[in-house]
Scaffold this motif. Structure first.
Motif, PDB file in Angstrom:
ATOM      1  N   ARG A   1      45.417  46.403  29.844  1.00  0.00           N
ATOM      2  CA  ARG A   1      45.347  46.438  31.306  1.00  0.00           C
ATOM      3  C   ARG A   1      45.517  47.865  31.798  1.00  0.00           C
ATOM      4  O   ARG A   1      46.073  48.696  31.098  1.00  0.00           O
ATOM      5  CB  ARG A   1      46.457  45.586  31.944  1.00  0.00           C
ATOM      6  CG  ARG A   1      46.395  44.126  31.609  1.00  0.00           C
ATOM      7  CD  ARG A   1      47.577  43.341  32.204  1.00  0.00           C
ATOM      8  NE  ARG A   1      48.852  43.923  31.786  1.00  0.00           N
ATOM      9  CZ  ARG A   1      49.818  44.304  32.627  1.00  0.00           C
ATOM     10  NH1 ARG A   1      49.691  44.176  33.920  1.00  0.00           N
ATOM     11  NH2 ARG A   1      50.942  44.816  32.162  1.00  0.00           N
TER      12      ARG A   1
ATOM     13  N   GLN B   1      40.707  45.578  33.547  1.00  0.00           N
ATOM     14  CA  GLN B   1      40.939  45.001  32.228  1.00  0.00           C
ATOM     15  C   GLN B   1      40.279  45.852  31.142  1.00  0.00           C
ATOM     16  O   GLN B   1      40.269  45.477  29.977  1.00  0.00           O
ATOM     17  CB  GLN B   1      40.389  43.568  32.169  1.00  0.00           C
ATOM     18  CG  GLN B   1      41.053  42.629  33.161  1.00  0.00           C
ATOM     19  CD  GLN B   1      42.556  42.519  32.969  1.00  0.00           C
ATOM     20  OE1 GLN B   1      43.046  42.363  31.860  1.00  0.00           O
ATOM     21  NE2 GLN B   1      43.301  42.630  34.058  1.00  0.00           N
ATOM     22  N   ASP B   2      39.693  46.998  31.550  1.00  0.00           N
ATOM     23  CA  ASP B   2      39.013  47.893  30.604  1.00  0.00           C
ATOM     24  C   ASP B   2      39.381  49.345  30.905  1.00  0.00           C
ATOM     25  O   ASP B   2      38.538  50.143  31.305  1.00  0.00           O
ATOM     26  CB  ASP B   2      37.500  47.683  30.695  1.00  0.00           C
ATOM     27  CG  ASP B   2      36.733  48.511  29.668  1.00  0.00           C
ATOM     28  OD1 ASP B   2      37.352  48.999  28.690  1.00  0.00           O
ATOM     29  OD2 ASP B   2      35.515  48.687  29.858  1.00  0.00           O
TER      30      ASP B   2
END
Length: 134
Positions: free
Chosen positions: A55, A80-81
């Motif tokens: 995260r 999330q990337d």
């Protein structure tokens, strides 16, 4: 834009500060590993905080460069990337700097007490109180 008031300082006795923060918060605190990457930005500051667990948060903030308490206005977007976003931002804006730290977070009332161990720099503390939106 949300805001908070921050006070930051170097810490000479991290153990004593952690003990006192533990007493005040009635907790052992939460340990958070972070890698902050700062990007070139024409106004304010832009950083990507990698929480080292898949995260991250892209954070834009404006804060004066002065000693003592200061108001910081900010915007945050979760990701999330974080690694993929870091690559895109580094390629487009350029990296200004990076900071790796282990943060111990204590909550004392509405104040967030951060005890940071910053790689290569030592121990720091930050007091952060959330502002109220109008």
């Amino acid at each position: 834009m949300p805001s908070n008031v921050e006070i930051k300082a170097r810490v000479s006795n991290a153990t004593r500060l952690a003990e006192r923060a533990s007493q005040l918060s009635q907790s052992e605190g939460t340990v958070i590993r972070q890698q902050d990457t700062f990007f070139n930005c024409s106004t304010g500051r832009l950083k990507l905080r990698n929480l080292m667990d898949g995260r991250g948060q892209l954070i834009f903030y404006e804060r004066p460069d002065c000693d003592g308490p200061k108001v910081s206005n900010y915007s945050i977007s979760d990701t999330q990337d974080p690694e993929g976003l870091r690559t895109v931002l580094a390629d487009s804006l350029g990296v200004k700097g990076e900071v790796r730290k282990e943060r111990r977070l204590f909550l004392v009332g509405q104040t967030r007490v951060h005890l940071d161990t910053v790689e290569g720099l030592g121990h720091y503390m930050e007091l952060e109180c959330a502002g109220r939106e109008a």
